[in-house]
Design a protein around this motif. Structure first.
Motif, mmCIF file in Angstrom:
data_model
loop_
_atom_site.group_PDB
_atom_site.id
_atom_site.type_symbol
_atom_site.label_atom_id
_atom_site.label_comp_id
_atom_site.label_asym_id
_atom_site.label_seq_id
_atom_site.Cartn_x
_atom_site.Cartn_y
_atom_site.Cartn_z
ATOM 1 N N TYR A 172 -15.949 -89.356 -28.026
ATOM 2 C CA TYR A 172 -17.106 -90.096 -28.564
ATOM 3 C C TYR A 172 -18.437 -89.594 -28.011
ATOM 4 C CZ TYR A 172 -13.582 -92.810 -30.767
ATOM 5 O OH TYR A 172 -12.523 -93.151 -31.563
ATOM 6 N N ALA A 173 -18.404 -88.469 -27.294
ATOM 7 C CA ALA A 173 -19.620 -87.956 -26.653
ATOM 8 C C ALA A 173 -20.718 -87.652 -27.676
ATOM 9 C CB ALA A 173 -19.297 -86.711 -25.840
ATOM 10 N N ARG A 174 -20.333 -87.189 -28.846
ATOM 11 C CA ARG A 174 -21.354 -86.850 -29.858
ATOM 12 C C ARG A 174 -21.664 -88.016 -30.778
ATOM 13 N NH1 ARG A 174 -20.835 -80.404 -31.155
ATOM 14 N NH2 ARG A 174 -20.364 -79.835 -29.005
ATOM 15 N N LYS A 175 -21.082 -89.160 -30.447
ATOM 16 C CA LYS A 175 -21.319 -90.342 -31.290
ATOM 17 C C LYS A 175 -22.087 -91.418 -30.513
ATOM 18 C CE LYS A 175 -17.594 -89.518 -34.497
ATOM 19 N NZ LYS A 175 -16.757 -88.433 -33.962
ATOM 20 N N GLY A 176 -22.606 -91.026 -29.339
ATOM 21 C CA GLY A 176 -23.496 -91.934 -28.598
ATOM 22 C C GLY A 176 -22.798 -92.895 -27.659
ATOM 23 N N ILE A 177 -21.474 -92.757 -27.535
ATOM 24 C CA ILE A 177 -20.760 -93.687 -26.647
ATOM 25 C C ILE A 177 -20.317 -92.931 -25.391
ATOM 26 C CG2 ILE A 177 -18.749 -95.205 -26.396
ATOM 27 C CD1 ILE A 177 -18.876 -95.630 -29.463
ATOM 28 N N ARG A 178 -20.735 -93.459 -24.237
ATOM 29 C CA ARG A 178 -20.318 -92.864 -22.966
ATOM 30 C C ARG A 178 -19.198 -93.708 -22.363
ATOM 31 N NH1 ARG A 178 -23.199 -93.466 -19.029
ATOM 32 N NH2 ARG A 178 -24.589 -95.107 -19.799
ATOM 33 N N CYS A 179 -18.315 -93.053 -21.602
ATOM 34 C CA CYS A 179 -17.241 -93.792 -20.933
ATOM 35 C C CYS A 179 -17.010 -93.178 -19.549
ATOM 36 C CB CYS A 179 -15.962 -93.721 -21.770
ATOM 37 S SG CYS A 179 -14.598 -94.683 -21.062
ATOM 38 N N ASN A 180 -17.079 -94.007 -18.537
ATOM 39 C CA ASN A 180 -16.892 -93.568 -17.149
ATOM 40 C C ASN A 180 -16.039 -94.583 -16.414
ATOM 41 O OD1 ASN A 180 -18.864 -91.168 -16.837
ATOM 42 N ND2 ASN A 180 -20.115 -92.754 -17.830
ATOM 43 N N CYS A 181 -15.572 -94.197 -15.230
ATOM 44 C CA CYS A 181 -14.863 -95.200 -14.428
ATOM 45 C C CYS A 181 -15.303 -95.139 -12.973
ATOM 46 C CB CYS A 181 -13.346 -95.061 -14.551
ATOM 47 S SG CYS A 181 -12.632 -93.546 -13.920
ATOM 48 N N VAL A 182 -15.129 -96.278 -12.323
ATOM 49 C CA VAL A 182 -15.399 -96.373 -10.895
ATOM 50 C C VAL A 182 -14.042 -96.454 -10.192
ATOM 51 C CG1 VAL A 182 -15.654 -98.908 -10.983
ATOM 52 C CG2 VAL A 182 -16.653 -97.638 -9.086
ATOM 53 N N CYS A 183 -13.942 -95.782 -9.057
ATOM 54 C CA CYS A 183 -12.702 -95.809 -8.267
ATOM 55 C C CYS A 183 -13.005 -96.456 -6.916
ATOM 56 C CB CYS A 183 -12.176 -94.391 -8.058
ATOM 57 S SG CYS A 183 -11.558 -93.633 -9.565
ATOM 58 N N PRO A 184 -12.869 -97.781 -6.835
ATOM 59 C CA PRO A 184 -13.116 -98.417 -5.538
ATOM 60 C C PRO A 184 -11.974 -98.142 -4.562
ATOM 61 C CG PRO A 184 -13.195 -100.018 -7.377
ATOM 62 C CD PRO A 184 -12.563 -98.755 -7.889
ATOM 63 N N GLY A 185 -12.328 -98.143 -3.300
ATOM 64 C CA GLY A 185 -11.318 -98.243 -2.241
ATOM 65 C C GLY A 185 -11.112 -99.728 -1.978
ATOM 66 N N PRO A 186 -10.495 -100.093 -0.835
ATOM 67 C CA PRO A 186 -10.240 -101.504 -0.540
ATOM 68 C C PRO A 186 -11.540 -102.315 -0.428
ATOM 69 C CG PRO A 186 -8.906 -100.081 0.843
ATOM 70 C CD PRO A 186 -9.902 -99.193 0.176
#
Ligand SMILES: NC(=O)c1ccc[n+]([C@@H]2O[C@H](COP(=O)([O-])OP(=O)(O)OC[C@H]3O[C@@H](n4cnc5c(N)ncnc54)[C@H](O)[C@@H]3O)[C@@H](O)[C@H]2O)c1
Length: 263
Positions: A172-186
């Motif tokens: 979806y990068a060329r359709k205006g939608i971004r997607c990311n994730c966060v990786c928390p520790g404890p």
């Protein structure tokens, strides 16, 4: 305000990281749909946001049930007319070594932690695509980047979340939608705080394993989610962002100098 006039939906927002994120988003100008299966927690968070002058609505949903995911996205659209930000964050985790896990525990962990994230993303994309913009932030974990004793189903789920984040990002990068994730520790949210009461020895060892020597605070994850959800991250997509006090940076190898972590 970094999210002025944005409409955001957060799952598992009645406690912990989701609660901190909901309050942070609201402070930064977003209208927030607080989703949780715990009505008491979700309604408390909404009341606290409103008391602080923010805009929020509670919506009860069990994200383990696809029909309830459809309803929660429809609720956001009906309430606020659109959806700019989806934060997939709720969790269920079964505990046990691989040889001891039950099919039921495995399945529920996958249903809530992975299938629900995909299905909510699919439904949100349907709403975001016509406007050509949107930001999705998934809560993964350092447990998605390496294995943990006794958390095999959760490890599989979080690794899946990291990779579905990447696929969503590229498709979806060329359709205006971004997607990311966060990786928390404890992080010091209710599940770990409860464990600190019942098994202080285990939580003590967790803290020892973290180079910073402490648990993270929910706000320290909400700060990362805020960045990833905001337009400040306009060129960031498909990323996993580790926030873990240095835990994942350590190979696990004991010190060769004999000096401990508090050296
Ligand atoms: N706390 C940590 O140490 C830590 C570390 C890494 C990643 N995470 C991740 O952060 C996220 C939030 O965890 P937390 O520590 O804030 O937990 P938490 O228990 O404080 O909050 C989770 C919320 O999700 C809700 N929930 C659970 N199942 C649900 C369902 N089926 N439908 C709707 N809501 C549901 C719960 O009622 C609760 O309010 C999770 O994805 C978790 O895996 C947490």
């Amino acid at each position: 305000m970094r999210l002025k006039d944005k409409i955001a939906l957060i799952t598992g927002a009645g406690s912990g990281i989701g609660e901190a994120t909901a309050k942070t988003f609201a402070r930064e100008g977003a209208a927030v749909v607080v989703v949780d299966l715990n009505d008491e927690g979700g309604q408390r968070v909404v009341a606290e946001i409103r008391k602080a002058g923010g805009t929020a609505e509670f919506h009860h949903a069990d994200i383990g049930k696809p029909a309830e995911i459809e309803h929660m996205i429809a609720f956001a659209e009906k309430q606020f007319g659109r959806l700019d930000i989806l934060h997939n964050n709720a969790v269920f985790a079964t505990v046990g070594h691989i040889g001891d896990l039950t099919l039921e525990g495995w399945q529920k962990t996958l249903d809530v932690g992975l299938t629900a994230y995909w299905y909510a993303t699919k439904c949100a994309i349907g709403v975001m695509l016509p406007r050509g913009r949107g930001a999705i932030v998934n809560t993964a974990s350092v447990s998605g980047l390496a294995g943990d004793y006794g958390l095999g189903a959760y490890n599989a789920v979080k690794a899946g979340v990291v990779n579905i984040t990447r696929v969503t990002a590229i498709e979806y990068a060329r359709k205006g939608i971004r997607c990311n994730c966060v990786c928390p520790g404890p992080i010091g949210t209710p599940p770990l705080l409860r464990m600190e009461d019942s098994r202080p020895d285990i939580v003590g060892r967790i803290k020892e394993a973290i180079p910073m020597g402490r648990l993270g605070q929910p706000q320290e994850i909400a700060n990362v989610v805020l960045f990833l959800a905001s337009d400040e991250a306009s060129f960031v997509t498909g990323a996993f962002f580790v926030a873990d006090g240095g835990l994942w940076a350590h190979s696990g190898m004991p010190s060769l100098t004999g000096q401990g972590p508090d050296w």
